[in-house]
Write an enzyme that holds these catalytic residues in place. Structure first.
Site, PDB file in Angstrom:
ATOM      1  N   ALA A  23       8.880   4.688   3.914  1.00 56.79           N
ATOM      2  CA  ALA A  23       9.494   4.176   5.134  1.00 56.79           C
ATOM      3  C   ALA A  23       9.799   5.289   6.131  1.00 56.79           C
ATOM      4  O   ALA A  23       9.581   5.127   7.345  1.00 56.79           O
ATOM      5  CB  ALA A  23      10.778   3.427   4.777  1.00 56.79           C
TER       6      ALA A  23
ATOM      7  N   GLY B 266       0.811  -1.208   0.000  1.00 58.26           N
ATOM      8  CA  GLY B 266       0.000   0.000   0.000  1.00 58.26           C
ATOM      9  C   GLY B 266       0.843   1.256   0.000  1.00 58.26           C
ATOM     10  O   GLY B 266       2.084   1.201   0.016  1.00 58.26           O
TER      11      GLY B 266
ATOM     12  N   LYS C  48       2.908   0.085 -10.295  1.00 55.17           N
ATOM     13  CA  LYS C  48       2.911   1.534 -10.024  1.00 55.17           C
ATOM     14  C   LYS C  48       4.337   2.080  -9.980  1.00 55.17           C
ATOM     15  O   LYS C  48       4.557   3.277 -10.234  1.00 55.17           O
ATOM     16  CB  LYS C  48       2.154   1.841  -8.728  1.00 55.17           C
ATOM     17  CG  LYS C  48       2.679   1.147  -7.472  1.00 55.17           C
ATOM     18  CD  LYS C  48       3.787   1.892  -6.770  1.00 55.17           C
ATOM     19  CE  LYS C  48       4.323   1.076  -5.617  1.00 55.17           C
ATOM     20  NZ  LYS C  48       5.432   1.743  -4.911  1.00 55.17           N
TER      21      LYS C  48
ATOM     22  N   SER D  75       9.915   9.197  -3.226  1.00 59.72           N
ATOM     23  CA  SER D  75       9.808   8.033  -4.105  1.00 59.72           C
ATOM     24  C   SER D  75      11.124   7.766  -4.833  1.00 59.72           C
ATOM     25  O   SER D  75      11.624   8.608  -5.578  1.00 59.72           O
ATOM     26  CB  SER D  75       8.695   8.257  -5.138  1.00 59.72           C
ATOM     27  OG  SER D  75       8.742   7.271  -6.144  1.00 59.72           O
ATOM     28  N   ARG D  76      11.681   6.568  -4.637  1.00 60.37           N
ATOM     29  CA  ARG D  76      12.918   6.190  -5.329  1.00 60.37           C
ATOM     30  C   ARG D  76      12.684   6.069  -6.831  1.00 60.37           C
ATOM     31  O   ARG D  76      13.535   6.463  -7.637  1.00 60.37           O
ATOM     32  CB  ARG D  76      13.424   4.849  -4.802  1.00 60.37           C
ATOM     33  CG  ARG D  76      13.639   4.795  -3.308  1.00 60.37           C
ATOM     34  CD  ARG D  76      13.898   3.355  -2.869  1.00 60.37           C
ATOM     35  NE  ARG D  76      13.805   3.223  -1.429  1.00 60.37           N
ATOM     36  CZ  ARG D  76      13.873   2.063  -0.786  1.00 60.37           C
ATOM     37  NH1 ARG D  76      14.017   0.943  -1.482  1.00 60.37           N
ATOM     38  NH2 ARG D  76      13.795   2.017   0.525  1.00 60.37           N
ATOM     39  N   ASN D  77      11.555   5.486  -7.207  1.00 62.32           N
ATOM     40  CA  ASN D  77      11.282   5.274  -8.624  1.00 62.32           C
ATOM     41  C   ASN D  77      11.038   6.592  -9.352  1.00 62.32           C
ATOM     42  O   ASN D  77      11.490   6.757 -10.491  1.00 62.32           O
ATOM     43  CB  ASN D  77      10.096   4.325  -8.772  1.00 62.32           C
ATOM     44  CG  ASN D  77      10.437   2.928  -8.279  1.00 62.32           C
ATOM     45  OD1 ASN D  77      11.105   2.161  -8.953  1.00 62.32           O
ATOM     46  ND2 ASN D  77       9.991   2.608  -7.067  1.00 62.32           N
TER      47      ASN D  77
ATOM     48  N   THR E 144       3.481   7.212  -5.017  1.00 57.20           N
ATOM     49  CA  THR E 144       4.776   6.945  -5.626  1.00 57.20           C
ATOM     50  C   THR E 144       5.044   7.854  -6.817  1.00 57.20           C
ATOM     51  O   THR E 144       6.199   8.150  -7.119  1.00 57.20           O
ATOM     52  CB  THR E 144       4.862   5.463  -6.050  1.00 57.20           C
ATOM     53  OG1 THR E 144       4.426   4.643  -4.977  1.00 57.20           O
ATOM     54  CG2 THR E 144       6.274   5.079  -6.398  1.00 57.20           C
TER      55      THR E 144
ATOM     56  N   SER F 196       3.002   3.950   1.160  1.00 64.90           N
ATOM     57  CA  SER F 196       3.752   4.122   2.410  1.00 64.90           C
ATOM     58  C   SER F 196       5.212   4.410   2.115  1.00 64.90           C
ATOM     59  O   SER F 196       5.858   3.639   1.399  1.00 64.90           O
ATOM     60  CB  SER F 196       3.636   2.851   3.257  1.00 64.90           C
ATOM     61  OG  SER F 196       3.886   1.703   2.469  1.00 64.90           O
TER      62      SER F 196
END
Length: 329
Positions: free
Chosen positions: A136, A132, A187, A250-252, A244, A134
């Site tokens: 970290a 879901g 996603k 967001s890393r992506n 995201t 989130s």
């Protein structure tokens, strides 16, 4: 409940910290030196600097000891680490229920996580996914979030969601494990595309279009694999997609921003410092989509940027230059 979290990266550590407020939690990681440093500092300085561990959180580098009294195992590794971790649990003789929090398809087999689990876990072991919207860092800081716990075993999903639910981390249950997994995996690909659009300064209109058509693409792919379409309007679908694709953590999305700057993929991965699941997932999803004859133009464009060195502006132009068609999921 005695819970063992397997994986001491950012997300595994954050979940362990959150659940330790109400449960007996042990955090295991494969890097004994890192765990020793975390134990000394009582924080994960590598990934969550400045977020102190609850006093109740136990760290353990020995898997057998970490699992000795566990009533539930939560695997929080990159997708590539899921199979070896499940295999290690089976080798230990563990039969405790297992959740995983991976978001991707296995690169060499193209399998989603639940099929990896079917291959590696004894059939009597209850299992499911926790997924879901989130980040970290926010969960570790105690900020509120909501997740989906999905399992083909509805009783297990309901019971475990109720046990893990708290005022800071709200857990909803679902039977659609395929939909929950696909929403969380695909996603990340859309987030790379969103980062490209933001990096090229294409504006809010373009981002809204990308999210909307990205959700349609995710839904088409998931339904072809057996998911329920309504799952993709929930937390593990639309919720995770929004976060995201728009969040600065967001890393992506960061991968996409750097692609827009013309950075090569090898340099992006080397400097990111975290695993960006969307990179590996993009190729696997596109291969699976081609087998299923599911049209995924955004995913295809992301793959061209990642693996064929197509310039970002050219990839976006290709998407916008596609012929007119009727809007449909």
């Amino acid at each position: 409940m005695k819970l063992t979290v397997l994986g001491a990266g950012a997300w595994g550590t954050a979940l362990a910290m959150s659940f330790a407020e109400r449960h007996e939690v042990t955090l295991w990681g494969r890097d004994a030196l890192q765990l020793e440093e975390m134990q000394t500092a009582r924080e994960n300085r590598r990934y969550l600097a400045g977020q102190p561990f609850p006093a109740s959180l136990t760290l353990q580098a020995d898997l057998a000891i970490a699992m000795a009294d566990a009533e539930l195992a939560l695997v929080v590794t990159p997708t590539a680490g899921l199979r070896p971790t499940l295999r290690a649990l089976t080798t230990l003789g563990s039969r405790v229920p297992v959740l995983w929090a991976c978001k991707g398809l296995e690169a060499d087999t193209l399998l989603p996580a639940h099929e990896v689990a079917e291959a590696e876990l004894p059939p009597e072991v209850a299992r499911g996914i926790l997924t879901g919207p989130s980040f970290a860092q926010e969960v570790a800081a105690g900020l509120p979030a909501a997740l989906t716990l999905a399992s083909a075993d509805e009783d297990f999903a309901n019971r475990t969601a109720a046990l893990l639910n708290s005022s800071k981390l709200r857990i909803y249950s679902s039977r659609d494990i395929i939909g929950a997994e696909i929403g969380g995996a695909v996603k990340n690909i859309m987030a790379i595309a969103a980062g490209v659009g933001d990096g090229l300064k294409l504006g809010h209109n373009a981002r809204a279009a990308l999210l909307t058509r990205g959700l349609a693409e995710i839904t088409r792919f998931g339904v072809a694999l057996g998911a329920q379409p309504e799952t993709f309007t929930g937390l593990s679908g639309l919720g995770d997609l929004i976060l995201t694709c728009t969040g600065d953590l967001s890393r992506n999305r960061k991968v996409g921003l750097l692609l827009a700057e013309g950075k090569p993929l090898a340099e992006i991965i080397r400097n990111l410092g975290h695993v960006a699941e969307g990179v590996n997932t993009a190729r696997a999803v596109l291969q699976q989509a081609e087998r299923l004859k599911v049209d995924m133009p955004i995913t295809a464009a992301v793959c061209k940027m990642l693996f064929e060195d197509q310039p970002a502006a050219e990839a976006i132009a290709g998407l916008m230059g596609r012929g007119a068609k009727k809007e449909a999921a």
